[in-house]
Motif scaffolding. Sequence first.
Motif, PDB file in Angstrom:
ATOM      1  N   ALA A   1     -22.374   8.955  -2.784  1.00  0.00           N
ATOM      2  CA  ALA A   1     -21.796   7.765  -2.160  1.00  0.00           C
ATOM      3  C   ALA A   1     -20.362   7.561  -2.604  1.00  0.00           C
ATOM      4  O   ALA A   1     -19.957   7.992  -3.691  1.00  0.00           O
ATOM      5  CB  ALA A   1     -22.621   6.523  -2.508  1.00  0.00           C
ATOM      6  N   SER A   2     -19.583   6.900  -1.764  1.00  0.00           N
ATOM      7  CA  SER A   2     -18.220   6.511  -2.113  1.00  0.00           C
ATOM      8  C   SER A   2     -18.251   5.212  -2.897  1.00  0.00           C
ATOM      9  O   SER A   2     -19.220   4.441  -2.823  1.00  0.00           O
ATOM     10  CB  SER A   2     -17.372   6.348  -0.848  1.00  0.00           C
ATOM     11  N   GLU A   3     -17.184   4.958  -3.642  1.00  0.00           N
ATOM     12  CA  GLU A   3     -17.135   3.751  -4.475  1.00  0.00           C
ATOM     13  C   GLU A   3     -17.202   2.473  -3.650  1.00  0.00           C
ATOM     14  O   GLU A   3     -17.648   1.439  -4.149  1.00  0.00           O
ATOM     15  CB  GLU A   3     -15.846   3.762  -5.310  1.00  0.00           C
ATOM     16  N   ASN A   4     -16.772   2.540  -2.398  1.00  0.00           N
ATOM     17  CA  ASN A   4     -16.791   1.347  -1.548  1.00  0.00           C
ATOM     18  C   ASN A   4     -18.089   1.195  -0.756  1.00  0.00           C
ATOM     19  O   ASN A   4     -18.208   0.299   0.080  1.00  0.00           O
ATOM     20  CB  ASN A   4     -15.612   1.368  -0.577  1.00  0.00           C
ATOM     21  N   ALA A   5     -19.061   2.052  -1.019  1.00  0.00           N
ATOM     22  CA  ALA A   5     -20.308   2.006  -0.248  1.00  0.00           C
ATOM     23  C   ALA A   5     -21.096   0.732  -0.552  1.00  0.00           C
ATOM     24  O   ALA A   5     -21.126   0.249  -1.678  1.00  0.00           O
ATOM     25  CB  ALA A   5     -21.162   3.232  -0.553  1.00  0.00           C
ATOM     26  N   LYS A   6     -21.729   0.210   0.470  1.00  0.00           N
ATOM     27  CA  LYS A   6     -22.649  -0.920   0.352  1.00  0.00           C
ATOM     28  C   LYS A   6     -23.943  -0.518   1.048  1.00  0.00           C
ATOM     29  O   LYS A   6     -23.923  -0.063   2.198  1.00  0.00           O
ATOM     30  CB  LYS A   6     -22.090  -2.171   1.024  1.00  0.00           C
ATOM     31  N   LEU A   7     -25.068  -0.669   0.363  1.00  0.00           N
ATOM     32  CA  LEU A   7     -26.341  -0.199   0.885  1.00  0.00           C
ATOM     33  C   LEU A   7     -27.339  -1.339   0.951  1.00  0.00           C
ATOM     34  O   LEU A   7     -27.418  -2.172   0.039  1.00  0.00           O
ATOM     35  CB  LEU A   7     -26.892   0.931   0.002  1.00  0.00           C
ATOM     36  N   GLY A   8     -28.125  -1.373   2.026  1.00  0.00           N
ATOM     37  CA  GLY A   8     -29.112  -2.433   2.133  1.00  0.00           C
ATOM     38  C   GLY A   8     -29.979  -2.303   3.369  1.00  0.00           C
ATOM     39  O   GLY A   8     -29.696  -1.525   4.281  1.00  0.00           O
ATOM     40  N   LEU A   9     -31.061  -3.083   3.371  1.00  0.00           N
ATOM     41  CA  LEU A   9     -31.991  -3.132   4.502  1.00  0.00           C
ATOM     42  C   LEU A   9     -32.074  -4.594   4.947  1.00  0.00           C
ATOM     43  O   LEU A   9     -32.884  -5.368   4.421  1.00  0.00           O
ATOM     44  CB  LEU A   9     -33.371  -2.592   4.092  1.00  0.00           C
ATOM     45  N   PRO A  10     -31.268  -4.997   5.922  1.00  0.00           N
ATOM     46  CA  PRO A  10     -31.191  -6.406   6.306  1.00  0.00           C
ATOM     47  C   PRO A  10     -32.166  -6.839   7.399  1.00  0.00           C
ATOM     48  O   PRO A  10     -32.016  -7.913   7.963  1.00  0.00           O
ATOM     49  CB  PRO A  10     -29.742  -6.512   6.820  1.00  0.00           C
ATOM     50  N   GLU A  11     -33.167  -6.032   7.692  1.00  0.00           N
ATOM     51  CA  GLU A  11     -34.007  -6.285   8.863  1.00  0.00           C
ATOM     52  C   GLU A  11     -34.705  -7.633   8.861  1.00  0.00           C
ATOM     53  O   GLU A  11     -34.914  -8.237   9.924  1.00  0.00           O
ATOM     54  CB  GLU A  11     -35.054  -5.162   9.016  1.00  0.00           C
TER      55      GLU A  11
ATOM     56  N   ASN B   1     -20.296   7.159   3.098  1.00  0.00           N
ATOM     57  CA  ASN B   1     -18.936   6.622   3.033  1.00  0.00           C
ATOM     58  C   ASN B   1     -18.897   5.213   3.616  1.00  0.00           C
ATOM     59  O   ASN B   1     -18.798   5.011   4.805  1.00  0.00           O
ATOM     60  CB  ASN B   1     -17.977   7.536   3.816  1.00  0.00           C
ATOM     61  N   GLY B   2     -19.029   4.215   2.762  1.00  0.00           N
ATOM     62  CA  GLY B   2     -18.988   2.847   3.250  1.00  0.00           C
ATOM     63  C   GLY B   2     -20.370   2.277   3.503  1.00  0.00           C
ATOM     64  O   GLY B   2     -21.331   2.589   2.802  1.00  0.00           O
ATOM     65  N   PHE B   3     -20.493   1.455   4.542  1.00  0.00           N
ATOM     66  CA  PHE B   3     -21.752   0.762   4.805  1.00  0.00           C
ATOM     67  C   PHE B   3     -22.876   1.730   5.171  1.00  0.00           C
ATOM     68  O   PHE B   3     -22.713   2.601   6.023  1.00  0.00           O
ATOM     69  CB  PHE B   3     -21.582  -0.234   5.955  1.00  0.00           C
ATOM     70  N   ALA B   4     -24.021   1.560   4.518  1.00  0.00           N
ATOM     71  CA  ALA B   4     -25.260   2.243   4.898  1.00  0.00           C
ATOM     72  C   ALA B   4     -26.335   1.170   4.955  1.00  0.00           C
ATOM     73  O   ALA B   4     -26.979   0.848   3.951  1.00  0.00           O
ATOM     74  CB  ALA B   4     -25.628   3.336   3.901  1.00  0.00           C
ATOM     75  N   LEU B   5     -26.495   0.589   6.125  1.00  0.00           N
ATOM     76  CA  LEU B   5     -27.364  -0.568   6.292  1.00  0.00           C
ATOM     77  C   LEU B   5     -28.456  -0.274   7.305  1.00  0.00           C
ATOM     78  O   LEU B   5     -28.235   0.453   8.279  1.00  0.00           O
ATOM     79  CB  LEU B   5     -26.547  -1.771   6.762  1.00  0.00           C
ATOM     80  N   GLY B   6     -29.636  -0.831   7.087  1.00  0.00           N
ATOM     81  CA  GLY B   6     -30.731  -0.657   8.034  1.00  0.00           C
ATOM     82  C   GLY B   6     -31.011   0.808   8.308  1.00  0.00           C
ATOM     83  O   GLY B   6     -31.284   1.595   7.396  1.00  0.00           O
ATOM     84  N   GLY B   7     -30.925   1.181   9.595  1.00  0.00           N
ATOM     85  CA  GLY B   7     -31.162   2.562   9.967  1.00  0.00           C
ATOM     86  C   GLY B   7     -30.224   3.537   9.295  1.00  0.00           C
ATOM     87  O   GLY B   7     -30.555   4.717   9.119  1.00  0.00           O
ATOM     88  N   GLY B   8     -29.040   3.067   8.883  1.00  0.00           N
ATOM     89  CA  GLY B   8     -28.116   3.936   8.161  1.00  0.00           C
ATOM     90  C   GLY B   8     -28.632   4.303   6.788  1.00  0.00           C
ATOM     91  O   GLY B   8     -28.580   5.467   6.370  1.00  0.00           O
TER      92      GLY B   8
END
Length: 255
Positions: free
Chosen positions: A125-135, A106-113
């Motif tokens: 995932a929710s429609e507003n989810a954003k996913l990434g690995l910004p390390e 639900n929403g941001f899933a970044l890095g460890g998320g």
Amino acid sequence: MSYENILLEKDDKLAVITINRPQSLNALNAKTIQEISSAMDELNADESCRAIIITGSGEKSFVAGADIKEFSDFGQEKAEELARNGHNTLFNKIENTSKPVIAAVNGFALGGGLELAMACHIRYASENAKLGLPEVTLGLIPGYGGTQRLPKLVGKGIANEMIFSAKMIPAQRAKEIGLVNEVYPIEELLTKTKELASIIANNSPMAISKAIQAVNLSDTDKGFESEIKYFGELFEMQDKQEGVTAFLEKRKPNF
């Protein structure tokens, strides 16, 4: 057991672990990782629990990453210990648990998320989810399995693009590349995830446990032999007897 940073709810055969640190967009710190791990142990010991959902509190963030303040002054030795402990305490535990774990992102899933979501067996995932690995924007690389699990899910080329660029992708793109299974409006996400979990929970827990083990070995040279072995082992188990008997008697099995 009481928890400070997570909520644990049980409902019939399902359990929901909610990461509850909204003031930091549910960022993972050491205590939260340990609490999720303890909740996993509790649920694995509970025979009534057949499926587990992991989500974040609120509508903005699943997990916005690791709590950078905790490791900002680490050297090499402490950093390696941090990553190794994360793998052993939580991420590998989720991937190898005998019960299916579904991430409701639900929403941001970044890095460890995102790494937490990828350790789960299924991702909605929710429609507003954003996913990434910004390390790499911090001069680092993913340390909780991101460089290993992402290529297996989306292929090396797309994984390299996501890791090297550090860019976030929207939920629909994540579905297109196989990073998430389905995308729903935020208000429907948990309901749809529970619907899937309920379907899974009514199937044979013994068979699902063996299926998890076999699928986890699918990219190794032990994959086919493990499938044969687990297939045979299930013929000696109660669930197989009930499942086959129910089929022959034209009724639903009672696992």
